[in-house]
Design a protein around this motif. Structure first.
Motif, PDB file in Angstrom:
ATOM      1  N   CYS A   2       0.849  -1.140  -0.097  1.00 45.60           N
ATOM      2  CA  CYS A   2       0.016   0.152  -0.099  1.00 45.60           C
ATOM      3  C   CYS A   2       1.012   1.139  -0.016  1.00 45.60           C
ATOM      4  CB  CYS A   2      -0.743  -0.074   1.192  1.00 45.60           C
ATOM      5  SG  CYS A   2      -2.124  -1.222   1.275  1.00 45.60           S
ATOM      6  N   TYR A   3       2.157   1.110  -0.089  1.00 45.54           N
ATOM      7  CA  TYR A   3       3.144   2.231  -0.052  1.00 45.54           C
ATOM      8  C   TYR A   3       2.799   3.066   1.112  1.00 45.54           C
ATOM      9  CZ  TYR A   3       3.565   0.792  -4.775  1.00 45.54           C
ATOM     10  OH  TYR A   3       3.881  -0.060  -5.738  1.00 45.54           O
ATOM     11  N   ILE A   4       2.604   2.546   2.344  1.00 44.08           N
ATOM     12  CA  ILE A   4       2.582   3.124   3.721  1.00 44.08           C
ATOM     13  C   ILE A   4       3.828   2.804   4.422  1.00 44.08           C
ATOM     14  CG2 ILE A   4       0.894   3.379   5.605  1.00 44.08           C
ATOM     15  CD1 ILE A   4      -1.233   2.516   3.847  1.00 44.08           C
ATOM     16  N   SER A   5       4.344   3.780   5.129  1.00 47.06           N
ATOM     17  CA  SER A   5       5.427   3.524   6.077  1.00 47.06           C
ATOM     18  C   SER A   5       5.099   2.638   7.470  1.00 47.06           C
ATOM     19  CB  SER A   5       6.051   4.865   6.905  1.00 47.06           C
ATOM     20  OG  SER A   5       4.934   5.513   7.594  1.00 47.06           O
ATOM     21  N   GLU A   6       5.754   1.839   7.947  1.00 46.98           N
ATOM     22  CA  GLU A   6       5.527   1.074   8.889  1.00 46.98           C
ATOM     23  C   GLU A   6       4.851   1.768  10.051  1.00 46.98           C
ATOM     24  OE1 GLU A   6       7.344  -2.209  11.909  1.00 46.98           O
ATOM     25  OE2 GLU A   6       8.191  -1.843  10.198  1.00 46.98           O
ATOM     26  N   ASP A   7       5.408   2.906  10.580  1.00 46.92           N
ATOM     27  CA  ASP A   7       4.721   3.842  11.599  1.00 46.92           C
ATOM     28  C   ASP A   7       3.287   4.226  11.638  1.00 46.92           C
ATOM     29  OD1 ASP A   7       7.072   3.760  13.050  1.00 46.92           O
ATOM     30  OD2 ASP A   7       7.775   5.582  12.317  1.00 46.92           O
TER      31      ASP A   7
ATOM     32  N   LEU B 184       1.138   2.753   9.084  1.00 45.66           N
ATOM     33  CA  LEU B 184       0.491   1.750   9.022  1.00 45.66           C
ATOM     34  C   LEU B 184       0.064   1.152  10.496  1.00 45.66           C
ATOM     35  CD1 LEU B 184      -0.835  -0.924   7.687  1.00 45.66           C
ATOM     36  CD2 LEU B 184       1.278  -1.975   7.639  1.00 45.66           C
ATOM     37  N   ARG B 185       0.934   1.303  11.342  1.00 46.82           N
ATOM     38  CA  ARG B 185       0.643   0.912  12.965  1.00 46.82           C
ATOM     39  C   ARG B 185      -0.304   1.977  13.595  1.00 46.82           C
ATOM     40  NH1 ARG B 185       4.251  -2.570  15.727  1.00 46.82           N
ATOM     41  NH2 ARG B 185       6.000  -3.028  14.464  1.00 46.82           N
ATOM     42  N   LYS B 186      -0.287   3.208  13.042  1.00 42.81           N
ATOM     43  CA  LYS B 186      -1.317   4.276  13.664  1.00 42.81           C
ATOM     44  C   LYS B 186      -2.744   3.624  12.879  1.00 42.81           C
ATOM     45  CE  LYS B 186       1.840   7.799  13.944  1.00 42.81           C
ATOM     46  NZ  LYS B 186       2.238   9.111  13.255  1.00 42.81           N
ATOM     47  N   ILE B 187      -2.758   3.183  11.647  1.00 41.17           N
ATOM     48  CA  ILE B 187      -3.904   2.856  11.048  1.00 41.17           C
ATOM     49  C   ILE B 187      -4.590   2.008  11.940  1.00 41.17           C
ATOM     50  CG2 ILE B 187      -5.056   2.156   9.081  1.00 41.17           C
ATOM     51  CD1 ILE B 187      -3.006   3.779   7.486  1.00 41.17           C
ATOM     52  N   ILE B 188      -3.675   0.714  11.892  1.00 37.26           N
ATOM     53  CA  ILE B 188      -4.110  -0.475  12.724  1.00 37.26           C
ATOM     54  C   ILE B 188      -4.618  -0.422  13.923  1.00 37.26           C
ATOM     55  CG2 ILE B 188      -3.438  -2.963  13.469  1.00 37.26           C
ATOM     56  CD1 ILE B 188      -3.910  -2.385  10.347  1.00 37.26           C
ATOM     57  N   ARG B 189      -3.848   0.602  14.963  1.00 34.79           N
ATOM     58  CA  ARG B 189      -4.161   0.957  16.143  1.00 34.79           C
ATOM     59  C   ARG B 189      -5.626   1.514  16.124  1.00 34.79           C
ATOM     60  NH1 ARG B 189      -0.434   4.539  17.478  1.00 34.79           N
ATOM     61  NH2 ARG B 189       1.016   2.907  17.405  1.00 34.79           N
ATOM     62  N   LYS B 190      -5.837   2.597  15.632  1.00 36.42           N
ATOM     63  CA  LYS B 190      -6.705   3.333  15.367  1.00 36.42           C
ATOM     64  C   LYS B 190      -8.121   2.598  14.714  1.00 36.42           C
ATOM     65  CE  LYS B 190      -9.572   7.051  15.442  1.00 36.42           C
ATOM     66  NZ  LYS B 190     -10.027   7.658  16.835  1.00 36.42           N
ATOM     67  N   MET B 191      -8.161   1.661  14.048  1.00 36.75           N
ATOM     68  CA  MET B 191      -9.183   0.851  13.558  1.00 36.75           C
ATOM     69  C   MET B 191      -9.521  -0.109  14.581  1.00 36.75           C
ATOM     70  SD  MET B 191     -10.291   2.298  10.791  1.00 36.75           S
ATOM     71  CE  MET B 191     -11.207   1.005   9.621  1.00 36.75           C
ATOM     72  N   SER B 192      -8.576  -0.735  15.520  1.00 37.58           N
ATOM     73  CA  SER B 192      -8.658  -1.663  16.477  1.00 37.58           C
ATOM     74  C   SER B 192      -9.393  -0.894  17.831  1.00 37.58           C
ATOM     75  CB  SER B 192      -7.657  -2.269  16.821  1.00 37.58           C
ATOM     76  OG  SER B 192      -6.828  -2.930  15.326  1.00 37.58           O
ATOM     77  N   GLU B 193      -9.188   0.261  17.968  1.00 34.49           N
ATOM     78  CA  GLU B 193      -9.603   0.858  18.996  1.00 34.49           C
ATOM     79  C   GLU B 193     -11.371   0.618  19.276  1.00 34.49           C
ATOM     80  OE1 GLU B 193      -9.466   5.013  19.101  1.00 34.49           O
ATOM     81  OE2 GLU B 193      -7.041   5.120  19.178  1.00 34.49           O
TER      82      GLU B 193
END
Length: 80
Positions: free
Chosen positions: A59-64, A66-75
Motif C-alpha cells: 500500500c506504499y505506507i510507512s510502518e509507523d 500503518l501501525r497508527k491505522i491498525i491501532r485506530k481501527m482496532s480501538e
C-alpha cells in the motif's frame, strides 16, 4: 465494537457522504482496505512484523503510519 466494525456497518455511499461532509476522515476507505489486508495476513498465520512489512509495501505506507491505522481501527468505540 471497534472503529473498524462501526465503519463497515455503514454502507459505502454513506461513508463517502460523511467523509465529504467532514464527519468521517477523508481516508476512511483506504483505512478499511489496509486494515482488512492486515487482518487477512494475520488470519493466514503471517507473523505481525511480516504483516506490517507486507501490507506497508503493498500500500506504499510507512510502518509507523500503518501501525497508527491498525491501532485506530482496532480501538473500541466508547459508550456515548
Amino acid at each position: 465494537m471497534t472503529v473498524y466494525e462501526l465503519a463497515i456497518s455503514l454502507p459505502p455511499e454513506s461513508r463517502k457522504m460523511l467523509a465529504k461532509a467532514g464527519i468521517l476522515a477523508p481516508n476512511i476507505e483506504r483505512n478499511i482496505y489496509v486494515y482488512e489486508l492486515f487482518k487477512g495476513c494475520i488470519d493466514a498465520g503471517v507473523p505481525k512484523m511480516e504483516a506490517y512489512l507486507e501490507v506497508g509495501r503493498k500500500c506504499y505506507i510507512s510502518e509507523d503510519n500503518l501501525r497508527k491505522i491498525i491501532r485506530k481501527m482496532s480501538e473500541e468505540v466508547g459508550d456515548w
